[in-house]
Design a protein around this motif. Structure first.
Motif, PDB file in Angstrom:
ATOM      1  N   ASP A 412     -41.522 -11.790 -14.063  1.00 29.05           N
ATOM      2  CA  ASP A 412     -40.332 -11.376 -14.033  1.00 29.05           C
ATOM      3  C   ASP A 412     -39.706 -10.142 -13.971  1.00 29.05           C
ATOM      4  O   ASP A 412     -39.419  -9.362 -13.393  1.00 29.05           O
ATOM      5  N   GLY A 413     -40.535  -9.224 -14.693  1.00 23.41           N
ATOM      6  CA  GLY A 413     -40.514  -7.548 -15.464  1.00 23.41           C
ATOM      7  C   GLY A 413     -40.740  -7.291 -16.663  1.00 23.41           C
ATOM      8  O   GLY A 413     -42.060  -7.832 -17.449  1.00 23.41           O
ATOM      9  N   THR A 414     -41.195  -5.959 -16.447  1.00 23.03           N
ATOM     10  CA  THR A 414     -41.611  -5.370 -17.428  1.00 23.03           C
ATOM     11  C   THR A 414     -40.334  -5.002 -18.574  1.00 23.03           C
ATOM     12  O   THR A 414     -40.000  -4.092 -17.573  1.00 23.03           O
ATOM     13  N   THR A 415     -40.674  -4.439 -19.595  1.00 20.67           N
ATOM     14  CA  THR A 415     -39.871  -4.216 -20.995  1.00 20.67           C
ATOM     15  C   THR A 415     -41.120  -3.172 -21.027  1.00 20.67           C
ATOM     16  O   THR A 415     -41.711  -3.291 -21.876  1.00 20.67           O
ATOM     17  N   ASP A 416     -39.085  -2.064 -22.156  1.00 22.07           N
ATOM     18  CA  ASP A 416     -39.963  -0.785 -23.004  1.00 22.07           C
ATOM     19  C   ASP A 416     -38.652  -0.907 -23.268  1.00 22.07           C
ATOM     20  O   ASP A 416     -37.920  -0.099 -23.447  1.00 22.07           O
TER      21      ASP A 416
END
Length: 604
Positions: A412-416
């Motif tokens: 559901d998403g990409t984090t950084d």
């Protein structure tokens, strides 16, 4: 999924391949050969089979270039890889040069007059190639397209197989829009551009458009493939049959035909007499040459998937919110570990990175890291994108700082996210510099801006607190981020460099000002944030965009000099920590939750 560390400590690894490449160059009458980092898909991260620069030089960074001449060679890397490139490359065989300051064009301007330097047209975009050709012409040299890459010829017997990871559906509950709907929109955009079809070569565009994900590239779930899309939304998808699962054709539907890559050449030839939209910044020169030779009219323009992919829909934004809350719980457990156990054990950078990954894996939802974790202890933290390699790994030290930058890939998403943490008691100087960075971070988090504003126009806000004290940082303030796609995504960015792309509702960007004291320590604070709908400000005249924070992880309060914060800045920190506790706290228990409650309390 495990964090990768570069164990290549013998700089002769790449250099030993030079004679073989030069022999192949001689067979083609070449005096030199360009070896870009980019592959046929212009990817940032590459499968091993396409990492030609690593094979010829030993350098494995995500950005770089090489030039091999008959009697000399050069490798180009940017400031992120200063330590890594010197650890991996034989300086006796390769001149190590800066990729940004002059770069390959400046090198070609000094090429011998009359030299014939080869290039593989599949590896260079026409825009980039035009710059290189002008540079070579200035020296009286010639750039010549090769049909067979001499690096590939020399590498043949040792070259890894091309990846063949299965391509799987990316459910509409994560994508927020069906592929058929997207293809209809893209077909209309192609028609508006005055074209009959578009050729897509960017795997991220193909993943987005067809609602699929792959596993051909580390850290980014990309399917290496190409596609041709017509104005009616029908498409031909060219992909290795080994990647095609039983469910894929049904998922794609009758309007999409799945074909082997070998059919692409004939498909391009069949576009003869038609107007074909293709992106000169993302697609390689080979496509332009092939289309023109086939008698098609090339329409140069932005990949029509780029902006729709960058401006996330409500489902993708909500997915990113949930991914960040989940990721935030992993970060809280990690930061608790750094603030307690690690203060006594003083682990190595490798242990730090592996511990953060372990906490992310324990969410049960992690598909991959979004990039190799940056864990910089003390002086290594002063290298903005330092990567722990064997000869440079340090242990954290009391009295210094630890900078950790990492992210995860979730459905559901990409984090950084980056957090800088004190080890032991911070000095007044460390607190001062951290707080200046924090002030810039807050300015970027809270800014309101009118429709049409670009990231270039906002960049100075994050730098102003440091500029006023005589400091700056040499990287961009923010990059775009995908939705279970690339952690670096354009065209949006926040940086000093001019960028004409306005920030649009739904675009996700990082906010990451920093400060780096060479030989001592580095500071960076990074969160992701999404551009909000323009809304009125009471008493104002024009609706204004803003940013909604997506990342929730506590900021090290021991490093904050509260006296340097304005009342509004202090209120922001307290509100951010209160929201972090409200969103992440319910996912924690025991000592980690007690710790989070303590560090998220209002500043004193």
């Amino acid at each position: 999924m495990r964090q990768t560390y570069d164990e290549t400590t013998d700089p002769s690894f790449g250099a030993k391949h030079l004679p073989r490449v030069r022999a192949r160059m001689a067979e083609q009458g070449l005096d030199g050969m360009l070896v870009p980092h980019e592959d046929e898909h212009q990817n940032e991260y590459l499968p091993a089979a396409n990492d030609r620069l690593a094979w010829i030089s030993g350098f494995t960074g995500s950005a770089g270039a090489g030039v091999v001449m008959k009697d000399r060679a050069a490798v180009f890397a940017d400031g992120r890889y200063t330590v890594q490139v010197r650890a991996q490359v034989d300086a006796g065989q390769f001149e190590i040069l800066d990729l940004v300051e002059g770069g390959v064009p400046a090198y070609l301007e000094k090429a011998p007059k009359g030299a014939v330097i080869g290039y593989d047209p599949r590896l260079h975009s026409p825009d980039a190639l035009a710059v290189l050709k002008r540079a070579a012409a200035k020296a009286g040299a010639e750039l010549k397209a090769v049909e067979v890459n001499p690096v590939d010829q020399a590498w043949a017997d040792e070259r890894p197989a091309q990846p063949a990871a299965p391509v799987v559906p990316h459910d509409d509950k994560y994508a927020g829009e069906s592929s058929a709907s997207k293809r209809a929109r893209i077909g209309e955009a192609v028609k508006t551009a005055g074209a009959d079809a578009t050729v897509l070569t960017a795997p991220s565009s193909i993943a987005w458009l067809f609602n699929v994900r792959g596993g051909d590239v580390i850290r980014t779930p990309l399917p290496l493939s190409q596609a041709i899309v017509k104005t009616d939304g029908s498409a031909r998808l060219f992909i290795d049959p080994r990647k095609v699962t039983n469910e894929l054709p049904g998922w794609l539907g009758d309007a999409v035909t799945v074909e082997a890559p070998e059919a692409l050449d004939e498909a391009l030839d069949a576009l003869s007499g038609q107007k074909v939209l293709i992106d000169p910044g993302q697609s390689s020169a080979w496509y332009f040459d092939r289309l023109e030779a086939a008698g098609a009219t090339v329409v140069r323009g932005m990949d029509p998937c780029t902006l729709p992919r960058a401006a996330k829909n409500p489902v993708e934004i909500e997915g990113s919110r949930q991914a960040h809350i989940r990721d935030g719980a992993a970060l809280a457990r990690f930061l608790h570990w750094v603030d307690t156990a690690a203060q006594e054990s003083l682990p190595s950078e490798r242990e730090v990175a592996e511990t953060l990954e372990r906490f992310r894996e324990e969410t049960g939802a992690l598909k991959d890291l979004s990039f190799d974790t940056i864990a910089g202890a003390g002086p290594n933290g002063a290298l903005p994108h330092y990567k722990p390699v064997t000869r440079t790994i340090r242990h954290i030290e009391s009295g210094s700082l630890l900078l950790v930058d990492g992210g995860g890939q979730y459905l559901d998403g990409t984090t950084d996210v980056t957090r800088t943490m004190s080890i032991g008691t911070p000095t007044a100087d460390q607190k001062r510099m951290f707080t200046l960075v924090l002030k810039g971070h807050i300015a970027m988090a809270t800014v309101r801006f009118p429709v049409g504003t670009t990231g270039h126009q906002l960049d100075a806000l994050a730098r102003l607190p440091m500029w006023m004290q005589g400091f700056d940082y040499d990287h961009g303030t923010g990059h775009g981020v995908g939705s279970y796609l690339g952690v670096h995504e354009g065209p949006q960015r926040i940086a000093k460099a001019v960028n004409t792309q306005p920030l649009l509702t739904g675009m996700i960007l990082s906010n990451e000002p920093g400060y780096y004291r060479e030989g001592h320590w580095g500071i960076r604070i990074e969160t992701l944030q999404v551009v909000t709908e323009p809304t009125p400000i009471p008493g104002g005249e024009r609706p204004m965009h803003g940013f909604e924070q997506l990342t929730f992880a506590p900021i090290d309060r021991k490093l904050i000099d509260v006296a340097l914060l304005t009342p509004d800045e202090r209120a922001y920190v307290d509100a951010y920590h209160a929201e972090t506790l409200a969103k992440v706290g319910p996912l924690l228990d025991g000592e980690a939750k007690t710790w989070l409650e303590m560090v998220c309390a209002p500043l004193q």
